[in-house]
Enzyme design. Structure first.
Site, mmCIF file in Angstrom:
data_model
loop_
_atom_site.group_PDB
_atom_site.id
_atom_site.type_symbol
_atom_site.label_atom_id
_atom_site.label_comp_id
_atom_site.label_asym_id
_atom_site.label_seq_id
_atom_site.Cartn_x
_atom_site.Cartn_y
_atom_site.Cartn_z
ATOM 1 C CG ASP B 184 -0.351 0.040 2.556
ATOM 2 O OD1 ASP B 184 0.987 0.073 2.584
ATOM 3 O OD2 ASP B 184 -1.049 0.393 3.449
ATOM 4 C CG HIS B 318 -9.294 1.855 -2.085
ATOM 5 N ND1 HIS B 318 -9.824 2.708 -1.515
ATOM 6 C CD2 HIS B 318 -7.879 2.098 -1.762
ATOM 7 C CE1 HIS B 318 -9.076 3.369 -0.546
ATOM 8 N NE2 HIS B 318 -7.898 3.204 -0.702
#
Lengths: 209, 456
Positions: B184, B318
């Site tokens: 991430d 996302h």
């Protein structure tokens, strides 16, 4: 400028339908006979509408009301000196047609109405969601259009000003009544359904040949 | 590892902001690997609180030379109730924006923090107003992390008037993966004047005033800033959101909607827009490419020009929601005014691909998601309302962000495909909000101003 006023006879928020009806009957006691009779004729129908609404009227954020996804915005502004003339000339250049607003993507309709001998502007629109989250976007994407329109107004701080949101909100008046035919349909959703509808028709045309 | 070591030669540009006054966390990227601790403190006594700020400030690092900085660093941020507890002048307190003053819990309606995410379900002490100061230590090695934490601790431990409410270690995850097993924190905004030009795929640098107070923002004017300038300038706002990851719910979702292991991995990639390796679906649409995911020169270097319909990266994924880049959106929006600097920190047990029981959902594991912006409160409200818990801007009706959205009963997720899209029914909330706070992250000179504010 906030003009909504709560008179002592307005039912308190949260009062029951029965209490509201009683209040209404009390207020209609002085009404002309035709009004009284009309009220009694429709009270039954109204009671069931109130009991089972399709959608509830909710707050559209800071000011304004919303039904489903669609909000109303009503504003009255005093014109700045010369502002009415400038705004009218600008709107006339477009022949009164505001089709360019299409690119905002969330406006269902919009109107500019000049009041009281060109001293005030009434601005109304129906739009999706809440307006103030997008003010920052307007300030960088379409600042000139907003400043051309709004510089007609007394005290307009400019769309890039951090005061712009407060200025607009302070001139907004809540609608006391609000109707939307399809409260669940945003402008984007309507556009999508038109596309789906066209595709479905094309498909049906082909299978029926 | 320093950013220069990760990226080699960096595209440099002139420094036009006061890096030596801005806190390091604002610009330094999360290290790789990363270790750290968040400490939440309560100020019992204003004078003692200011003394603590005075003692800690020399150990708070600046952003000077941030691209080459590799050692551990410490940051400090103060909530509104903290500024009150420290005894700041009323005129200064009144100059903070309303959303900051009332706090994140109080803005739950605006943030769509309802149901599972409702502040009533938050963990203590979040949302109570008791958290006054947040101190964070970040590092790229276990030893330097412990040293820096020890130094920070010496400033508050055994120091009457300042109480530790909670301490949370983070990072040290295998492969630096997040709690759902993804690499991430890949895409960050490029910031004008910070000394480093845009990295591949970052887009043009965004005006510094969007992220740091006292400089012009994208509209050409500085954003409103707390009074006086000595307090506001070079500071920023930090939001913190604590998420519990429901790993079992997530794993069951993948198993229910994909039959084979490769299909599950593709579905996992479609939700986020990247494979777990970090490889974006724009550049690796069919199979994962771990080498691409690991390469910081390439893993963010793309636009959506060749993928307008989302057949590679779904419009509702996302990554595409949080940064639509060049996507044509249904509503007029400027992607450059809704960006945030992200310092996401994973805590607890690592991702477990075998977890499927309800008990697994409550194993402590999740994210302390930290975001920074000169208008962090307004940006979070915008994102939560428009881009996370709504789908209208991408022509997706009521669909919500599959990663951090709050899903309602029967929610859907659309995967555009040829000839027809696939719509998955019954997506659930995978990350549940368990706490949140807003903080002001003052400049180093403002920290000294705060420490001395009792003397005025």
């Amino acid at each position: 400028m906030t003009t909504q006023t709560e008179t002592p006879t307005t039912p308190a928020p949260g009062s029951t339908a029965e209490e509201k009806i009683q209040q209404l009957r009390d207020l209609f006691a002085d009404a002309p006979e035709i009004g009284k009779r009309a009220l009694e004729n429709v009270l039954g129908e109204l009671t069931s509408q109130v009991a089972e609404p399709r959608y509830r009227v909710e707050s559209a954020g800071r000011v304004g009301v919303r039904l489903g996804n669609v909000s109303e915005l009503t504003m009255i502004f005093p014109f700045a000196p010369g502002g009415a003339k400038r705004l009218r000339a600008f709107l006339q250049l477009l022949n009164g047609n505001l089709d360019g607003a299409n690119k905002v993507g969330s406006l269902h309709d919009m109107r500019f109405v000049f009041l009281d001998n060109d001293t005030k502007l009434l601005f109304c629109t129906a739009f999706d969601g809440e307006w103030d989250p997008y003010i920052d976007d307007f300030a960088t994407k379409i600042p000139d259009y907003l400043d051309i329109l709004d510089c007609a107004l007394e005290g307009w701080p400019g769309i890039r000003s951090p005061e712009a949101k407060d200025y607009l909100a302070s001139h907004q008046i809540n609608a006391e009544g609000w109707y939307v035919a399809h409260p669940d349909l945003t402008v984007a959703e309507i556009t999508r359904l038109k596309r789906v509808g066209a595709a479905a028709d094309e498909f049906l045309d082909k299978v029926s040949e | 590892m320093q950013l220069v070591d990760r990226l080699g030669e960096l595209p440099r540009s002139p420094v036009t902001i006061e890096l030596d006054d801005i806190q390091a966390t604002v610009l330094r990227y999360r290290p790789e690997p990363y270790y750290g601790t968040h400490v939440m403190l309560h100020v019992d006594d204003a004078r003692a609180g200011r003394e603590f700020v005075r003692r800690l400030t020399p150990h708070v690092d600046s952003a000077a030379g941030w691209w080459g900085a590799g050692q551990a660093w410490t940051s400090i941020a103060i909530s509104y109730s903290g500024l009150v507890a420290l005894g700041l002048p009323q005129d200064s307190l009144d100059s903070f924006p309303e959303a900051f003053r009332v706090g994140m819990a109080e803005r739950a309606d605006r943030l769509r923090d309802h149901g599972l995410n409702d502040p009533r379900n938050w963990e203590h002490p979040f949302g109570t107003g008791q958290i006054h100061i947040g101190v964070s230590v970040f590092s790229d090695s276990e030893d330097t992390w412990r040293d820096a934490l020890q130094t920070a601790r010496q400033q508050y431990e055994g120091f009457a008037g300042v109480t530790v409410l909670m301490t949370q270690d983070f990072g040290a995850q295998p492969g630096d993966l997040n709690p759902l097993g993804y690499k991430d924190s890949i895409g960050q905004p490029a910031i004008e004047g910070c000394g480093v030009d845009s990295l591949p795929g970052q887009g043009r640098p965004i005006k510094a005033g969007e992220f740091i107070l006292g400089y012009p923002g994208e509209a050409g004017v500085p954003l409103p800033m707390p009074r006086p300038d000595a307090l506001g300038r070079n500071g920023t706002y930090a939001g913190l959101r604590k998420y519990q990851s429901r790993v079992a719910t997530f794993n069951r979702f993948l198993r229910e909607h994909a039959e084979t292991e490769p299909e599950r991995e593709l579905l996992a990639a479609k939700l986020v827009g990247r494979w777990r390796s970090g490889a974006p679906l724009t550049l690796a649409p069919v199979d994962d490419d771990p080498a691409l995911g690991a390469d910081p020169h390439r893993n963010n270097d793309f636009t959506y020009a060749a993928d307008p319909h989302g057949r590679q990266v779904p419009l509702g994924s996302h990554m595409r929601r949080m940064n639509p880049r060049d996507t044509t959106m249904a509503q007029l929006a400027d992607v450059n005014v809704h960006r945030i600097i992200r310092r996401s920190t994973t805590y607890g047990a690592p991702y477990d691909p075998a977890a499927t029981s309800e008990r697994d959902d409550e194993v402590a594991r999740g994210l302390y998601f930290i975001f920074l912006s000169a208008k962090a409160m307004a940006t979070l409200e915008f994102l939560q309302q428009e881009w996370v818990n709504n789908g209208n801007f991408m022509n997706l009706g009521d669909e919500r962000d599959p990663n951090i959205g709050l899903q309602e009963e029967g929610a859907t997720f659309t995967i555009p495909r040829k000839p027809v899209r696939r719509r998955i029914h019954g997506i659930e909330t995978f990350n549940v909000l368990r706490g949140g706070e807003y903080f002001f992250m003052p400049s180093l000179s403002a920290l000294r101003w705060i420490a001395n504010s009792g003397e005025r």
